[in-house]
Design a protein around this motif. Structure first.
Motif, PDB file in Angstrom:
ATOM      1  N   ALA A 161       0.744  -1.045  -0.033  1.00  0.00           N
ATOM      2  CA  ALA A 161      -0.145  -0.148  -0.058  1.00  0.00           C
ATOM      3  C   ALA A 161       0.723   1.237  -0.058  1.00  0.00           C
ATOM      4  O   ALA A 161       0.460   2.251  -0.728  1.00  0.00           O
ATOM      5  CB  ALA A 161      -1.039  -0.007   1.038  1.00  0.00           C
ATOM      6  N   SER A 173      -4.857  -0.059   5.701  1.00  0.00           N
ATOM      7  CA  SER A 173      -4.855  -1.317   4.983  1.00  0.00           C
ATOM      8  C   SER A 173      -4.257  -2.290   6.002  1.00  0.00           C
ATOM      9  O   SER A 173      -4.926  -3.292   6.046  1.00  0.00           O
ATOM     10  CB  SER A 173      -4.271  -1.167   3.598  1.00  0.00           C
ATOM     11  N   ILE A 417      -6.635  -2.833   0.323  1.00  0.00           N
ATOM     12  CA  ILE A 417      -5.750  -1.611  -0.072  1.00  0.00           C
ATOM     13  C   ILE A 417      -6.441  -0.760  -1.121  1.00  0.00           C
ATOM     14  O   ILE A 417      -6.354   0.542  -0.830  1.00  0.00           O
ATOM     15  CB  ILE A 417      -4.581  -1.977  -0.850  1.00  0.00           C
TER      16      ILE A 417
END
Length: 594
Positions: A161, A173, A417
């Motif tokens: 991410a 995330s 994500i």
């Protein structure tokens, strides 16, 4: 301690402490012993490998016996005799034809060097609470191993991410992945799912590097080729972890052909070549043993069609032969895809983040790498939907979400994500009166997505015993009455093999011809163990309306009328287990055991 490196180290220490405490809280409050047939099957196979019995199984599928017999022209006694082992009490074995090798071999290494205790000894094999059976130690250690894999996945999600988006998306995330209750349930299931999630995250990292290098004016060709080889290697390891995962090679090849630069055809050929080199030795092994490339797993597409409902195919020693007709498979795919699109896809990963991911598909990200990696994920998603619909069996009916046939869960971390990325895109467009209000919104988003995990940690405490139908003390008790080289039959043979360490064949289709076919032509069946899985059958359709040679009529005759069919050789019944469990054997073994 307040500035620079000291403050950073303190924050990381506190973060690690919080993660550790939450993991301990989950294991104390919400842990459950193994509850999936595939998990127990992998575990008993791993134990056989670790103890020097080779790649053999104690969970005997009649279909597997049939494949071995047919491949050997009926010359061998269905592969239940072998002289590969030194211990004469354990010379009878059957090669496993259901599981690819990577995950069982990893578990075998864990068992070889870990402090696993799985003898048939009730005083030392179990952890108790209030003098009652609670946690089975090998189950718990396997769960801890999978939880470690989950934490590694969280770290990988953070860096992926961070590479695609920014630090806000990375931290959020990672928190969503760690707080995904469904992934924690997979950790205690004994399945290879978390290992596959690491492999898919590794594949995403590889395609990100390939996409970055290919966009450079003068790409480093050697590095590009190296990452391509890594893609093929990870896909090959994945297919040897779970056969259905192998279809990910299609999205890989498409991505390479579109985004890997001028040598795209070479890159696609190299990735596929590495994939094939890794896979080929194993499918040769399967073919030499059974005449099939993927053993019994290759027949999953035939299950749950009109010809083979439920587990009929795997329980058949001589399955009926039907010509290839496309219509049953198309019907199966249509029904299952409808269910996936209606139920599984909207709740992918068991989190609200999947809704943001789906909504974010309407957003065109400006960064090229984000768009292209999303194309790769969508290709994986489409392939997995089709493969999951065709490969779905009765395992998905018994455990609708936590099963080895759930492929969509593998891309859940990447969904988190992209769903988080879309959330922050929306948040950045809001005109808030004060900046600090954004922190409250982010906190609300995280809490909303982690609600299942929050509620599972609240009272009441989850019972760690997966009963019905699995109660390890009883299974080990029954198995302790048997000699090591004797064969049992059960409706939960995977549990007998894992908890009881005894060879156990899957319950035949009926107690008549099918039962005696195995007993007379394969190996003498010395005991029958039925659990609530069968004893709680539907009274009307499974029992009263069933044929006279069905197990339903057999149970009525034994449990309600107290009569055992005259020709049935197992006539000794211990007291105290009916009506929810039934154990029949050839003589009162419990008296001898005393």
């Amino acid at each position: 301690m307040e500035m620079g490196g000291g403050a950073r180290a303190l924050r990381y220490f506190l973060l690690t402490l919080v993660v550790f405490c939450l993991a301990v809280l989950y294991d104390l409050h919400a842990y459950k012993n193994m509850f999936t047939p595939e998990g127990m099957d992998s575990a008993q196979l791993a134990r056989n490998i670790a103890t020097g019995k080779g790649y053999t199984t104690e969970f005997i599928r009649p279909l597997s016996l049939s494949l071995v017999q047919n491949h050997n022209g009926g010359q061998e006694p269905l592969s239940l005799s072998s002289t590969n082992f030194v211990d004469s009490a354990r010379i009878q074995a059957h090669p496993d034809l259901a599981n690819p090798p990577v995950y069982p071999v990893i578990l075998a290494g864990l068992m070889k060097f870990g402090n696993f205790r799985y003898p048939i000894d009730l005083k030392h094999s179990f952890w108790t609470e209030n003098d009652k059976f609670s946690r089975y130690q090998p189950d718990f250690l396997i769960a801890i191993f999978n939880q470690i894999l989950l934490l590694v996945a969280v770290v990988m999600v953070f860096f992926l991410a961070l590479k695609l988006f920014d630090a806000r998306v990375a931290w959020t995330s990672a928190i969503l992945t760690f707080g995904c209750e469904l992934l924690w349930r997979f950790s205690s299931s004994g399945l290879s799912t978390l290992l596959l999630i690491l492999l898919i995250l590794g594949l995403v990292w590889c395609v990100i590097k390939i996409e970055e290098l290919a966009r450079e004016p003068q790409p480093a060709l050697n590095q590009l080729l190296g990452w391509t080889i890594a893609c093929g290697g990870l896909a090959g390891i994945g297919v040897l972890t779970r056969y259905a995962f192998g279809w990910v090679i299609i999205p890989i090849l498409v991505f390479l052909l579109l985004f890997s630069g001028q040598r795209r055809i070479l890159h696609a050929m190299v990735a596929f070549g590495v994939f094939g080199v890794i896979l080929t030795p194993w499918i040769i092994r399967n073919y030499m043993i059974s005449g099939t490339l993927f053993g019994t797993a290759g027949f999953a597409i035939m299950e749950q069609t009109q010809y083979y409902p439920q587990f009929v195919l795997e329980r058949s020693l001589h399955p009926s032969a039907y010509g290839f007709m496309l219509k049953p498979y198309l019907a199966k795919m249509a029904v299952n895809i409808q269910s996936i699109l209606s139920n599984d896809l909207p709740t992918l990963g068991g989190s609200w983040a999947s809704i943001f991911f789906l909504a974010g598909l309407l957003l065109a990200f400006q960064k090229a790498s984000i768009r292209r990696i999303r194309y790769f994920l969508l290709l994986c998603l489409g392939i997995f939907i089709v493969v999951q619909s065709l490969g779905r069996t009765e395992l998905s009916v018994e455990n609708p979400t936590v099963n080895s046939e759930n492929l969509l869960i593998l891309i859940a971390p990447m969904v988190f994500i992209y769903g988080t990325g879309f959330f922050f895109t929306l948040l950045d467009q809001l005109e808030l009166p004060i900046k600090e209000l954004s922190y409250a919104i982010i906190g609300g988003f995280v809490i909303l997505c982690c609600l299942p995990m929050i509620f599972i940690l609240l009272p009441p405490k989850t019972n760690p015993v997966a009963y019905p139908p699995y109660y390890p003390p009883d299974i080990q008790n029954f198995a302790g009455w048997m000699k090591p080289d004797e064969l049992m039959m059960s409706d939960v043979p995977w549990a007998v093999a894992w908890y009881g360490d005894r060879q156990c064949v899957w319950l035949s289709r009926n107690p008549g011809d099918d039962f005696f076919d195995i007993n007379d032509n394969v190996k003498t069946i010395s005991a029958l163990y039925l659990t609530p899985k069968t004893m709680n059958g539907r009274f009307l359709s499974d029992w009263l309306e069933a044929s006279d040679s069905s197990w339903g009529k057999f149970i009525i005759q034994v449990a309600l009328q107290g009569q055992i069919p005259p020709k049935f050789q197992l006539r000794a019944v211990p007291s105290g287990f009916l009506p929810d469990r039934l154990f029949l054997t050839d003589y009162p073994r419990w008296k001898v055991a005393k």
